[in-house]
Structures are given as C-alpha cells and as structure tokens.
Motif scaffolding. Structure first.
Motif, PDB file in Angstrom:
ATOM      1  N   VAL A  44       1.155  -1.269  -0.311  1.00 51.49           N
ATOM      2  CA  VAL A  44       0.127  -0.103  -0.127  1.00 51.49           C
ATOM      3  C   VAL A  44       1.246   0.903   0.008  1.00 51.49           C
ATOM      4  N   GLN A  45       1.764   1.377   0.813  1.00 55.28           N
ATOM      5  CA  GLN A  45       3.038   2.176   0.576  1.00 55.28           C
ATOM      6  C   GLN A  45       3.342   2.282  -0.250  1.00 55.28           C
ATOM      7  N   GLN A  46       4.105   0.935  -0.921  1.00 50.54           N
ATOM      8  CA  GLN A  46       4.707   1.438  -2.573  1.00 50.54           C
ATOM      9  C   GLN A  46       3.561   1.886  -3.816  1.00 50.54           C
ATOM     10  N   ALA A  47       2.488   1.452  -3.458  1.00 53.32           N
ATOM     11  CA  ALA A  47       1.309   2.072  -4.635  1.00 53.32           C
ATOM     12  C   ALA A  47       0.799   3.976  -3.878  1.00 53.32           C
TER      13      ALA A  47
ATOM     14  N   HIS B 230       1.201   8.949  -6.725  1.00 50.97           N
ATOM     15  CA  HIS B 230       1.227  10.482  -6.376  1.00 50.97           C
ATOM     16  C   HIS B 230       0.428  10.415  -5.625  1.00 50.97           C
ATOM     17  N   ALA B 231      -0.192   9.662  -4.620  1.00 50.76           N
ATOM     18  CA  ALA B 231      -1.409   9.912  -4.020  1.00 50.76           C
ATOM     19  C   ALA B 231      -1.195  10.773  -2.784  1.00 50.76           C
ATOM     20  N   LEU B 232      -0.465  11.554  -2.548  1.00 53.95           N
ATOM     21  CA  LEU B 232      -0.145  12.316  -1.455  1.00 53.95           C
ATOM     22  C   LEU B 232       0.622  13.450  -1.750  1.00 53.95           C
TER      23      LEU B 232
ATOM     24  N   GLU C  28     -14.497   0.912  -7.031  1.00 55.16           N
ATOM     25  CA  GLU C  28     -13.773   2.756  -6.576  1.00 55.16           C
ATOM     26  C   GLU C  28     -14.834   3.069  -6.178  1.00 55.16           C
ATOM     27  N   GLU C  29     -15.997   2.908  -5.579  1.00 50.80           N
ATOM     28  CA  GLU C  29     -17.013   3.255  -5.286  1.00 50.80           C
ATOM     29  C   GLU C  29     -16.879   2.861  -3.922  1.00 50.80           C
ATOM     30  N   SER C  30     -16.125   1.171  -3.773  1.00 46.92           N
ATOM     31  CA  SER C  30     -16.423   0.571  -2.084  1.00 46.92           C
ATOM     32  C   SER C  30     -15.278   1.550  -2.311  1.00 46.92           C
ATOM     33  N   ILE C  31     -14.059   1.342  -2.720  1.00 48.15           N
ATOM     34  CA  ILE C  31     -13.030   1.944  -1.849  1.00 48.15           C
ATOM     35  C   ILE C  31     -12.814   3.112  -1.410  1.00 48.15           C
ATOM     36  N   ARG C  32     -13.493   4.589  -1.844  1.00 47.10           N
ATOM     37  CA  ARG C  32     -14.514   5.777  -1.794  1.00 47.10           C
ATOM     38  C   ARG C  32     -15.326   5.042  -0.470  1.00 47.10           C
ATOM     39  N   ARG C  33     -15.624   4.209  -0.354  1.00 47.87           N
ATOM     40  CA  ARG C  33     -16.845   4.093   0.964  1.00 47.87           C
ATOM     41  C   ARG C  33     -16.245   3.761   2.379  1.00 47.87           C
ATOM     42  N   GLY C  34     -15.220   3.089   1.769  1.00 44.65           N
ATOM     43  CA  GLY C  34     -14.150   2.464   2.538  1.00 44.65           C
ATOM     44  C   GLY C  34     -13.523   3.807   3.460  1.00 44.65           C
TER      45      GLY C  34
ATOM     46  N   TYR D 234      -8.472  12.956  -3.589  1.00 43.00           N
ATOM     47  CA  TYR D 234      -9.155  11.643  -3.702  1.00 43.00           C
ATOM     48  C   TYR D 234      -8.261  10.687  -4.776  1.00 43.00           C
ATOM     49  N   HIS D 235      -7.753  11.405  -5.488  1.00 48.59           N
ATOM     50  CA  HIS D 235      -8.361  10.347  -7.194  1.00 48.59           C
ATOM     51  C   HIS D 235      -7.081   9.590  -7.152  1.00 48.59           C
ATOM     52  N   ASN D 236      -6.390  10.140  -6.676  1.00 47.91           N
ATOM     53  CA  ASN D 236      -5.194   9.406  -7.290  1.00 47.91           C
ATOM     54  C   ASN D 236      -5.134   8.562  -5.960  1.00 47.91           C
ATOM     55  N   ILE D 237      -4.927   8.624  -4.603  1.00 53.24           N
ATOM     56  CA  ILE D 237      -5.345   7.939  -3.357  1.00 53.24           C
ATOM     57  C   ILE D 237      -6.129   6.947  -3.668  1.00 53.24           C
ATOM     58  N   VAL D 238      -7.905   6.756  -4.442  1.00 47.76           N
ATOM     59  CA  VAL D 238      -8.393   5.793  -4.591  1.00 47.76           C
ATOM     60  C   VAL D 238      -7.993   4.859  -5.449  1.00 47.76           C
TER      61      VAL D 238
END
Ligand code: FES
Ligand code: FES
Length: 153
Positions: free
Chosen positions: A87-90, A95-97, A122-128, A139-143
């Motif tokens: 997850v850190q690598q992803a 560029h999620a930060l 995508e939807e379940s990740i955004r909800r989670g 949030y786009h790159n985080i998701v």
C-alpha cells in the motif's frame, strides 16, 4: 495511573497511563511513534488511524487503557525488510499524497480495507475511506493507489 501492556509493531511495552490518556498520545508521546498524526481531535479526520488487533481504529477515539493487551500496528511497523508495504508503494507510485499529513492514517485504513476484502471497486474504496480526510489530493490518486494495491486497478 493504571499499568497497561501492549504490543506495538511487534515490541511489547509496559507503562503506566492516566485513565483519560488517549491511545494516540500514548503512541506519540510515550513511545515516540509520531507517524500517527493528530489532525482534528474530534474523531473526524482519520489521520490518527492505526490497526488494533488487525482492525483500523481512530486512535484518538480509544483510551490507552482500552488498548491494554492489544496488538497495535502503526505506520512505522508497516514496511518490512523487503521494503515498503504494497500500500505504501502504491501511494508512492500513484502520487497519492502531497503534504503527507493524512497519509499514515489513509495507508493504515487502506491496509485494513483491503484485508477485509471490501476494496472491490472505486465506489467501495471511496466508501471505505470516507472516515479519512485529505486536504490536498482530491482523493483521485488515493483511490487509484488503493485499487492498485488491492489488485483492482
Ligand atoms: S485526530 Fe483522530 S480522527 Fe482526527
Ligand atoms: S496529502 Fe495533505 S492532507 Fe492529505
């Protein structure tokens, strides 16, 4: 003061805490694990998220005495000898930060979400991740990063 014993990132700690002392301050101020951030103190932002017995919790909502006997994982305990956690690598790859303030909590929440099998799309990740706020990335790159780490990209 109350004596507690907890395992943090695989190391056992025994310490005396005040009954009102929050877990996030036990981690940051007693154990020096400052990767767990305090963004709000009102249980809104998720920057204090850690794993408690494998489940993500906002450590500003847990008393230190409630963590007695628990196994805690913080962002400092995530990378292994082989390098960054997937997850850190992803997050790095996507560029999620930007400022990184939310990132430890976001990563810990994502680890728990993926482990639960709920990071399906995508939807379940955004909800989670809705309990974790980011002021920077939109949030786009985080998701995208979480989807990649979950093998759903
Ligand atoms: S500091 Fe815990 S939710 Fe914001
Ligand atoms: S990267 Fe700045 S708050 Fe999320």
């Amino acid at each position: 003061m109350r004596p507690i014993a907890l395992s943090v990132n695989g190391t056992r700690h025994e310490l005396d805490v005040e009954p009102r002392e929050l877990l996030v301050y036990v981690l940051r101020e007693r154990l020096g694990l400052t990767g767990t951030n305090v963004g709000c103190d009102t249980s809104s932002c998720g920057s204090c998220t850690v794993l408690l017995d494998g489940e993500s919790v906002k450590s500003c909502t847990v008393l230190g005495v409630q963590a007695d006997g628990a196994e805690i994982t913080t962002i400092e305990g995530l990378a292994g000898s082989a390098g960054l956690h997937p997850v850190q690598q992803a997050f790095h790859d996507h560029h999620a930060l930007q400022c990184g303030y939310c990132t430890p909590g976001m990563v810990m929440a994502a680890v728990s979400l993926i482990a639960s099998g709920e990071a399906k799309d995508e939807e379940s990740i955004r909800r989670g991740l809705e309990g974790n706020l980011c002021r920077c990335t939109g949030y786009h790159n985080i998701v995208e990063a979480v989807a990649a780490a979950a093998g759903k990209a």
